[in-house]
Design a protein around this motif. Structure first.
Motif, PDB file in Angstrom:
ATOM      1  N   ASN A  27      59.120 -29.018  36.742  1.00  0.00           N
ATOM      2  CA  ASN A  27      58.568 -27.775  37.297  1.00  0.00           C
ATOM      3  C   ASN A  27      58.146 -27.922  38.752  1.00  0.00           C
ATOM      4  O   ASN A  27      57.181 -27.278  39.196  1.00  0.00           O
ATOM      5  CB  ASN A  27      57.402 -27.267  36.437  1.00  0.00           C
ATOM      6  N   SER A  28      58.865 -28.754  39.490  1.00  0.00           N
ATOM      7  CA  SER A  28      58.582 -28.841  40.921  1.00  0.00           C
ATOM      8  C   SER A  28      58.909 -27.495  41.570  1.00  0.00           C
ATOM      9  O   SER A  28      59.742 -26.732  41.096  1.00  0.00           O
ATOM     10  CB  SER A  28      59.384 -29.969  41.568  1.00  0.00           C
ATOM     11  N   VAL A  29      58.212 -27.225  42.665  1.00  0.00           N
ATOM     12  CA  VAL A  29      58.270 -25.905  43.303  1.00  0.00           C
ATOM     13  C   VAL A  29      59.273 -25.921  44.460  1.00  0.00           C
ATOM     14  O   VAL A  29      59.207 -26.783  45.338  1.00  0.00           O
ATOM     15  CB  VAL A  29      56.878 -25.501  43.821  1.00  0.00           C
ATOM     16  N   ASN A  30      60.179 -24.960  44.438  1.00  0.00           N
ATOM     17  CA  ASN A  30      61.035 -24.736  45.593  1.00  0.00           C
ATOM     18  C   ASN A  30      60.663 -23.389  46.219  1.00  0.00           C
ATOM     19  O   ASN A  30      59.738 -22.719  45.765  1.00  0.00           O
ATOM     20  CB  ASN A  30      62.524 -24.787  45.212  1.00  0.00           C
ATOM     21  N   ARG A  31      61.377 -23.023  47.246  1.00  0.00           N
ATOM     22  CA  ARG A  31      61.050 -21.789  47.972  1.00  0.00           C
ATOM     23  C   ARG A  31      61.102 -20.566  47.059  1.00  0.00           C
ATOM     24  O   ARG A  31      60.219 -19.701  47.103  1.00  0.00           O
ATOM     25  CB  ARG A  31      62.020 -21.624  49.148  1.00  0.00           C
ATOM     26  N   GLU A  32      62.119 -20.506  46.212  1.00  0.00           N
ATOM     27  CA  GLU A  32      62.281 -19.374  45.315  1.00  0.00           C
ATOM     28  C   GLU A  32      61.072 -19.223  44.383  1.00  0.00           C
ATOM     29  O   GLU A  32      60.547 -18.126  44.191  1.00  0.00           O
ATOM     30  CB  GLU A  32      63.546 -19.561  44.482  1.00  0.00           C
ATOM     31  N   VAL A  33      60.633 -20.325  43.808  1.00  0.00           N
ATOM     32  CA  VAL A  33      59.488 -20.288  42.894  1.00  0.00           C
ATOM     33  C   VAL A  33      58.223 -19.883  43.638  1.00  0.00           C
ATOM     34  O   VAL A  33      57.443 -19.047  43.171  1.00  0.00           O
ATOM     35  CB  VAL A  33      59.298 -21.651  42.204  1.00  0.00           C
ATOM     36  N   ALA A  34      58.007 -20.474  44.803  1.00  0.00           N
ATOM     37  CA  ALA A  34      56.785 -20.185  45.559  1.00  0.00           C
ATOM     38  C   ALA A  34      56.714 -18.721  45.968  1.00  0.00           C
ATOM     39  O   ALA A  34      55.668 -18.075  45.824  1.00  0.00           O
ATOM     40  CB  ALA A  34      56.703 -21.091  46.793  1.00  0.00           C
ATOM     41  N   LEU A  35      57.805 -18.189  46.481  1.00  0.00           N
ATOM     42  CA  LEU A  35      57.802 -16.779  46.899  1.00  0.00           C
ATOM     43  C   LEU A  35      57.682 -15.860  45.688  1.00  0.00           C
ATOM     44  O   LEU A  35      57.024 -14.814  45.756  1.00  0.00           O
ATOM     45  CB  LEU A  35      59.063 -16.474  47.701  1.00  0.00           C
ATOM     46  N   GLY A  36      58.294 -16.238  44.579  1.00  0.00           N
ATOM     47  CA  GLY A  36      58.158 -15.449  43.362  1.00  0.00           C
ATOM     48  C   GLY A  36      56.733 -15.430  42.851  1.00  0.00           C
ATOM     49  O   GLY A  36      56.230 -14.389  42.404  1.00  0.00           O
ATOM     50  N   LEU A  37      56.063 -16.576  42.929  1.00  0.00           N
ATOM     51  CA  LEU A  37      54.671 -16.650  42.503  1.00  0.00           C
ATOM     52  C   LEU A  37      53.793 -15.779  43.393  1.00  0.00           C
ATOM     53  O   LEU A  37      52.912 -15.053  42.896  1.00  0.00           O
ATOM     54  CB  LEU A  37      54.206 -18.111  42.528  1.00  0.00           C
ATOM     55  N   GLN A  38      54.027 -15.831  44.699  1.00  0.00           N
ATOM     56  CA  GLN A  38      53.285 -14.944  45.604  1.00  0.00           C
ATOM     57  C   GLN A  38      53.484 -13.478  45.218  1.00  0.00           C
ATOM     58  O   GLN A  38      52.520 -12.702  45.144  1.00  0.00           O
ATOM     59  CB  GLN A  38      53.755 -15.157  47.044  1.00  0.00           C
ATOM     60  N   GLN A  39      54.728 -13.091  44.978  1.00  0.00           N
ATOM     61  CA  GLN A  39      55.037 -11.699  44.649  1.00  0.00           C
ATOM     62  C   GLN A  39      54.327 -11.271  43.367  1.00  0.00           C
ATOM     63  O   GLN A  39      53.715 -10.198  43.302  1.00  0.00           O
ATOM     64  CB  GLN A  39      56.546 -11.529  44.481  1.00  0.00           C
ATOM     65  N   HIS A  40      54.391 -12.097  42.350  1.00  0.00           N
ATOM     66  CA  HIS A  40      53.776 -11.731  41.072  1.00  0.00           C
ATOM     67  C   HIS A  40      52.255 -11.672  41.167  1.00  0.00           C
ATOM     68  O   HIS A  40      51.625 -10.819  40.529  1.00  0.00           O
ATOM     69  CB  HIS A  40      54.207 -12.707  39.987  1.00  0.00           C
ATOM     70  N   LEU A  41      51.649 -12.545  41.949  1.00  0.00           N
ATOM     71  CA  LEU A  41      50.200 -12.487  42.118  1.00  0.00           C
ATOM     72  C   LEU A  41      49.791 -11.189  42.819  1.00  0.00           C
ATOM     73  O   LEU A  41      48.775 -10.579  42.463  1.00  0.00           O
ATOM     74  CB  LEU A  41      49.704 -13.705  42.893  1.00  0.00           C
ATOM     75  N   ARG A  42      50.570 -10.766  43.786  1.00  0.00           N
ATOM     76  CA  ARG A  42      50.286  -9.484  44.449  1.00  0.00           C
ATOM     77  C   ARG A  42      50.435  -8.326  43.460  1.00  0.00           C
ATOM     78  O   ARG A  42      49.632  -7.383  43.472  1.00  0.00           O
ATOM     79  CB  ARG A  42      51.207  -9.283  45.652  1.00  0.00           C
ATOM     80  N   GLU A  43      51.454  -8.395  42.627  1.00  0.00           N
ATOM     81  CA  GLU A  43      51.660  -7.352  41.620  1.00  0.00           C
ATOM     82  C   GLU A  43      50.512  -7.330  40.616  1.00  0.00           C
ATOM     83  O   GLU A  43      50.070  -6.255  40.190  1.00  0.00           O
ATOM     84  CB  GLU A  43      52.994  -7.583  40.908  1.00  0.00           C
ATOM     85  N   CYS A  44      50.022  -8.495  40.242  1.00  0.00           N
ATOM     86  CA  CYS A  44      48.883  -8.573  39.316  1.00  0.00           C
ATOM     87  C   CYS A  44      47.637  -7.953  39.934  1.00  0.00           C
ATOM     88  O   CYS A  44      46.846  -7.304  39.234  1.00  0.00           O
ATOM     89  CB  CYS A  44      48.617 -10.026  38.928  1.00  0.00           C
TER      90      CYS A  44
END
Length: 261
Positions: A27-44
């Motif tokens: 579960n290492s983080v790449n750019r796709e995962v990091a940006l997706g996590l940012q997006q979902h946190l904003r949506e939350c």
């Protein structure tokens, strides 16, 4: 779920669950995962139906930090750019989110993965999980808020040793030193996390958010400033529908039904 299968998203009973899903690379983080996590946190943050958030992982790891394959090679971005654009926004979004965030550490949490967990409001772990400040092993310094959160959780001396030596900390030791809240048996982990998340999602969400804001400011304030801030937020809390419901339920000797308003 998100469009990408490397980061899963689900929402049920007021609980949003974000799951790192790259088990082959711990579960290492790449750019796709990091940006997706940012997006979902904003949506939350924007979605009133979300009243608690769980961050967890699939497989044997919670998160092994940055995917080193992405930052090596001739055209790779430098480490500072990765930290500034990918990780720092995640930490700030977690701390600014007006809902409680649970890190459900299902396995090893290393490097930035460990520090993303420590940025959450409540950290619980499987008994078999572990935490490693792995940065010194490759000549880097702790990032993603590690040098901010860890000394405040375990003290300067222990934080210095853990970061410089890169020792592996078991879940039991993490609980003992105050790094995390609780550990659960591996068998009971999923059930316990679900129960904890549902409990938080049924609580007075605005009151929890105000508590979080106060905790965010406490180390930067003196006593008088913090007392003043408590008064301000208590006034806000006293104007919520959940406060009125809580008082009514107490007077009527019944369980309250909070709506998060």
């Amino acid at each position: 779920m998100s469009d990408s299968q490397s980061l899963l998203f689900s929402l049920a009973d007021g609980v949003a669950t974000l799951t790192f899903n790259r088990p082959a690379v711990f579960n290492s983080v790449n750019r796709e995962v990091a940006l997706g996590l940012q997006q979902h946190l904003r949506e939350c943050q924007a979605d009133a139906s979300v009243r608690a958030v769980v961050l967890t992982g699939t497989g044997k790891a919670f998160c092994a930090g940055q995917d080193l394959a992405e930052i090596t090679g001739p055209n790779a971005p430098d480490v500072a750019e990765i930290v500034e654009k990918l990780y720092n926004p995640i930490v700030l979004l977690i701390r600014e989110l007006d809902k409680p965030v649970i890190a459900a550490v299902n396995g090893v949490a290393a490097g930035a993965g460990a520090n993303l967990a420590l940025a959450c409001d409540i950290v619980v772990a499987k008994e078999s999980a572990s935490f490693i400040q792995a940065f010194s092993k490759i000549g880097l310094v702790p990032d993603s808020g590690g040098t901010y959160f860890l000394p405040r959780l375990v003290g300067m001396q222990r934080a210095s040793a853990l970061m410089m030596l890169g020792d592996k900390v078991s879940a039991a030791d993490a609980v003992q030193m105050g790094m995390i809240y609780k550990s659960f048996t591996d068998e009971a982990f999923d059930q316990e996390v679900a129960a904890l998340a549902r409990k938080l999602a049924a609580m007075p969400t605005k009151g929890l958010a105000y508590t979080k804001h106060l905790l965010n400011s406490t180390f930067g304030n003196d006593v008088a400033q913090q007392l003043s801030a408590e008064g301000d937020y208590q006034l806000r809390a006293g104007n919520t529908a959940d406060y009125r419901e809580g008082v009514a339920a107490f007077m009527e000797k019944r369980q309250p039904t909070f709506t998060g308003q």
